[in-house]
Enzyme design. Structure first.
Site, PDB file in Angstrom:
ATOM      1  N   ASP A 694      58.449 -35.088 -47.908  1.00 16.56           N
ATOM      2  CA  ASP A 694      58.669 -36.498 -48.199  1.00 16.56           C
ATOM      3  C   ASP A 694      57.455 -37.038 -48.946  1.00 16.56           C
ATOM      4  O   ASP A 694      56.405 -36.396 -49.046  1.00 16.56           O
ATOM      5  CB  ASP A 694      58.986 -37.308 -46.938  1.00 16.56           C
ATOM      6  CG  ASP A 694      57.768 -37.537 -46.049  1.00 16.56           C
ATOM      7  OD1 ASP A 694      56.673 -37.007 -46.347  1.00 16.56           O
ATOM      8  OD2 ASP A 694      57.914 -38.248 -45.038  1.00 16.56           O
ATOM      9  N   ASP A 737      63.251 -40.943 -47.926  1.00 18.33           N
ATOM     10  CA  ASP A 737      62.492 -40.268 -48.987  1.00 18.33           C
ATOM     11  C   ASP A 737      62.252 -38.799 -48.636  1.00 18.33           C
ATOM     12  O   ASP A 737      61.336 -38.177 -49.177  1.00 18.33           O
ATOM     13  CB  ASP A 737      61.158 -40.990 -49.219  1.00 18.33           C
ATOM     14  CG  ASP A 737      60.257 -40.972 -47.977  1.00 18.33           C
ATOM     15  OD1 ASP A 737      60.810 -40.976 -46.855  1.00 18.33           O
ATOM     16  OD2 ASP A 737      59.020 -40.937 -48.125  1.00 18.33           O
TER      17      ASP A 737
END
Length: 813
Positions: A694, A737
């Protein structure tokens, strides 16, 4: 002093350990992502067994489950606490209310936990990490529901036999698929649009009342049109008082518009996904309508042939043609569906046309018309190629001012306000149709003129062919037996063609369906070779998708350059069908040049775009004729729609496993891939690895630039990852994300090298607005770290967390 120093050092070491040790995981992920498992884990964190579960749907928020709570006397809010909710808490001795909502596009849940002593920090942490997974599952369930409804639509529409039931079934199922709007279908019947509503009788709106842009673009131009202002005739006659925008989708067959689908919404624009689904529904509707009307026309053709046979028998039995003119014209009016007909025969003595019979006129009017004998030399000015349809001549009202036409036209008064131009296929009061009567060798015998069709429609090719057959019987009664053999063959071919195209609306096992169609066509019509070639847009070539017959080379190896190679290459370039009577006379023919053959090639088109070519070969010169060309053109139209339908079906399947924002695979597909790799690796004793990553400090970018730019960053990162991994690697979006990359047949050591390379690529890449990113990564491998799906995901997630705790921009394995 020494004791104090030692104590200080020990205290410092303890503080350093506490600051840098990995934090203890405060919750566990359920093995199966579901609302029930979420409630179970959340209840454990909040130390309560009481909750309220609400379902969010089209009709608002409804209570589904009350587990151990006092009866709620409030309507819950999705965010914050209402006065009623605060009163409920105070009344029942609760301190607060922990709420969380999970929402897709049409489905959703709201969970409410009335609690006394909650640990809200742990609860919020769990909610933030679990929400993307559950929302993704809800969206997947929505797509599965959507696919099942589309399948139900195919089944329901495919079993209807009349247009009214067809349109009402379409409304019933389509409304469940397109939940944000409403759909009303309409049938073009004569000069009216007939709208079908679920609980009301049909509503009739004259086509001439429609705005010019709708008439010209939808009905005439056969184009899908989005409207931002609802037309006045729709507002006045249809129950759509709150509609703000809409989409009009034509249902067509060839150049004829059979109906429209009117989709409308309240205050929202039409979304791309809605356009895709409407395109799929309209294509399915057109296939079934086409078959329905083909069967209707087939039955009508059979009845027409029987009537024609009776007429022909009368011509043979009764020696004087004049004695049965009235009977023949009455039968002709019924067969071809025209109210007014004039029959004229050529008189070689006067070189004029003598009018010998009529139907649809008052006696006085007919007596006046009968006395007019148009000169024969004027016929050539009427029977021009520009007016020709099949072997007849259709003269529109705007060319009816010339003197020649006035000899044949009996003008009728138009209604006040009647437009000069009508949609294609509608008959104007002052149009006229001329059908020459000829002998077998083409000698002109006479003329039939007709106007005022009963259905208000310009007759299609099949209707004209029946009319022309009638004219042929009038002029060639002595060839009656031969004419009827030909008609019976035509009926057999039409029946065979209908049976051949019956399975074409199926979207499953598409290549098998095409194979079956080609085999049936070959067997029923005696063709030697038949194939479907599709266009390769990148190489500008044709390749064989399906072929049956005896080919000199393997058809799968055939590639034809458009505009250069063979008859198919030329047809693809010109976009027009070709009938080759003798292939030995064609220098660019590709195939057996030792024996003469006939060949037909017909372009396959979808919305004016070439998608391929249908090719047929038969041994012997002149073994294929115009009749074969007509039948194969009908078949090509069915195949074109079926190919486009299959493409749309594949697109819906692709959307169900693709993340809408980034374009990479979604969480649902990730689970399927991991399960598959575990089974494959177990069977072949291989390893495979997962990388979870991420973006470091992603919240900072959202706060600084806004969530829209954050979405752009996610999309750009997904493209960068997809272009940087191997062809066999699979990039997926896990949620938020976070991304997961599946590395088949990759050991942990090999995966670590790739992970470091990806980390450096991201570090060195410059994103929009001169932004630079770093990423944290976790790396886990099968079977070293785990041998099951969710434990393996849990392990790689934990390793990612370790990388984050080290300050980010790192890989942990």
């Amino acid at each position: 002093m020494i004791l104090t120093l030692v104590t200080a050092v020990v205290a410092a070491l303890i503080i350093i350990y506490l600051l840098h040790r990995p934090p203890k995981k405060e919750f566990v992920y359920p093995k199966e992502i579901s609302i029930r498992n979420f409630i179970e884990e959340a209840s454990r964190i909040l130390a309560t067994r009481s909750y309220l579960l609400y379902r969010i749907g089209e009709n608002g928020i409804t209570l589904e489950t009350n587990q151990g709570c006092p009866k709620p006397d409030f309507q819950p809010q999705l965010d914050g606490l209402s006065h009623e909710e605060e009163r409920y808490l105070k009344k029942n001795g609760f301190r607060t209310m922990a709420k969380v909502a999970f929402r897709g596009e049409r489905l959703g849940y709201l969970v409410v936990f009335p609690v006394k002593n909650p640990d809200l920090d742990r609860f919020q942490g769990f909610v933030q990490s679990y929400t993307p997974l559950l929302v993704e599952k809800i969206k997947t369930e929505e797509k599965i529901l959507e696919a099942s409804l589309i399948n139900e639509l195919n089944i329901k529409l495919g079993t209807t036999e009349d247009p009214e039931s067809f349109y009402r079934n379409l409304v019933t199922v389509a409304r469940r698929i397109l939940t944000q709007g409403r759909i009303i279908p309409a049938e073009v019947r004569g000069k009216d649009l007939i709208f079908y509503l679920l609980r009301r009788k049909e509503i009739r709106i004259p086509i001439v009342d429609l705005p010019d842009e709708i008439m010209s673009q939808v009905i005439v131009g056969q184009k899908t049109v989005e409207i931002t202002t609802i037309p006045e005739p729709f507002k006045k006659n249809l129950p759509i008082h709150h509609a703000h925008s809409g989409l009009l989708v034509p249902l067509t067959t060839g150049k004829r518009t059979l109906g429209i689908l009117f989709y409308y919404k309240r205050g929202k624009e039409i979304e791309p996904k809605e356009r895709t689904i409407l395109g799929f529904i309209s294509n399915q509707a057109m296939i079934i309508l086409d078959k329905m009307f083909a069967m209707k026309n087939l039955n009508r053709s059979i009845q027409d042939i029987i009537a024609l046979q009776k007429s022909a028998q009368a011509l043979l039995v009764i020696p004087k043609f004049e004695e049965i003119i009235d009977q023949i014209l009455k039968e002709a009016s019924r067969i071809i569906g025209f109210q007014r007909i004039i029959l004229s025969f050529y008189n070689p003595e006067t070189n004029c046309l003598d009018r010998v019979g009529s139907i649809g006129f008052e006696p006085e009017e007919w007596e006046r018309i009968r006395k007019i004998s148009p000169p024969f030399f004027r016929i050539n000015n009427l029977l021009k190629e520009e007016y020709r349809i099949s072997n007849s001549y259709y003269l529109k009202h705007n060319c009816c001012e010339i003197a020649e036409v006035k000899d044949f036209l009996v003008r009728r008064e138009k209604p006040a306000g009647y437009p000069e131009e009508l949609p294609s296929g509608l008959w104007h009061p002052n149009d006229i149709l001329l059908i020459p009567i000829r002998t077998g060798d083409g000698k002109f015998l006479g003329l039939i003129s007709a106007d005022s069709p009963l259905d208000g429609q310009v007759p299609d090719i099949s209707r004209l062919q029946v009319f022309e057959t009638f004219a042929t019987l009038l002029g060639l009664s002595f060839e009656n037996a031969e004419a009827f053999k030909k008609l019976r063959r035509l009926v057999d071919k039409l029946r065979s063609l209908y049976n051949i195209t019956a399975p074409i609306s199926s979207v499953g096992e598409f290549e098998k369906v095409l194979n079956r169609i080609l085999n049936l066509t070959k067997e029923n019509f005696g063709y030697n070779n038949i194939s479907i070639l599709l266009k390769d847009d990148e190489k500008d070539e044709l390749y064989v998708k399906v072929a049956v017959g005896d080919y000199l080379v393997d058809p799968s190896q055939i590639r034809l350059k458009i505009g250069r190679d063979g008859v198919c290459g030329m047809v693809a370039q010109e976009g027009k069908p070709k009938l080759i009577q003798n292939t030995l006379n064609i220098p660019f023919f590709i195939g057996d040049r030792d024996r003469p053959r006939s060949e037909i090639a017909i372009p396959l088109r979808s919305h004016d775009r070439l998608i391929g070519v249908l090719n047929v070969e038969k041994e012997g010169a002149n073994s294929l004729d115009e009749e074969d060309l007509t039948l194969l053109s009908i078949l090509a139209g069915h195949i074109s729609v079926a190919i486009e339908n299959a493409i749309l079906y594949e697109e819906i399947g692709r959307l169900s496993i693709t993340d809408e924002l980034t374009g990479v695979f979604n969480y649902r597909h990730l689970l399927d891939v991991i399960k598959y790799e575990i089974e494959r690796s177990r069977r072949f004793q291989h390893s495979f690895s997962l990388i979870m990553l991420d973006i470091d400090n992603f919240k900072k970018f959202n706060d600084q630039y806004g969530h829209l730019f954050g979405d752009q960053i996610l999309s750009a990162l997904a493209k960068l990852l997809a272009s940087s991994v191997r062809a066999s690697d699979i990039v997926t979006r896990y949620g938020g994300d976070e991304f997961v990359i599946v590395l088949p047949e990759t050991t942990k050591e090999q995966a670590l090298i790739l992970a470091e390379r990806l980390r450096n690529i991201v570090n060195q890449h410059t994103f929009e607005k001169n932004v630079h990113l770093t990423v944290s990564m976790g790396l886990a491998s099968y079977p070293i770290d785990s041998q099951d799906v969710f434990p393996l995901i849990d392990r790689v997630d934990h390793l990612l967390y370790i990388s984050k705790s080290k300050g980010g921009n790192a890989v942990s394995s």
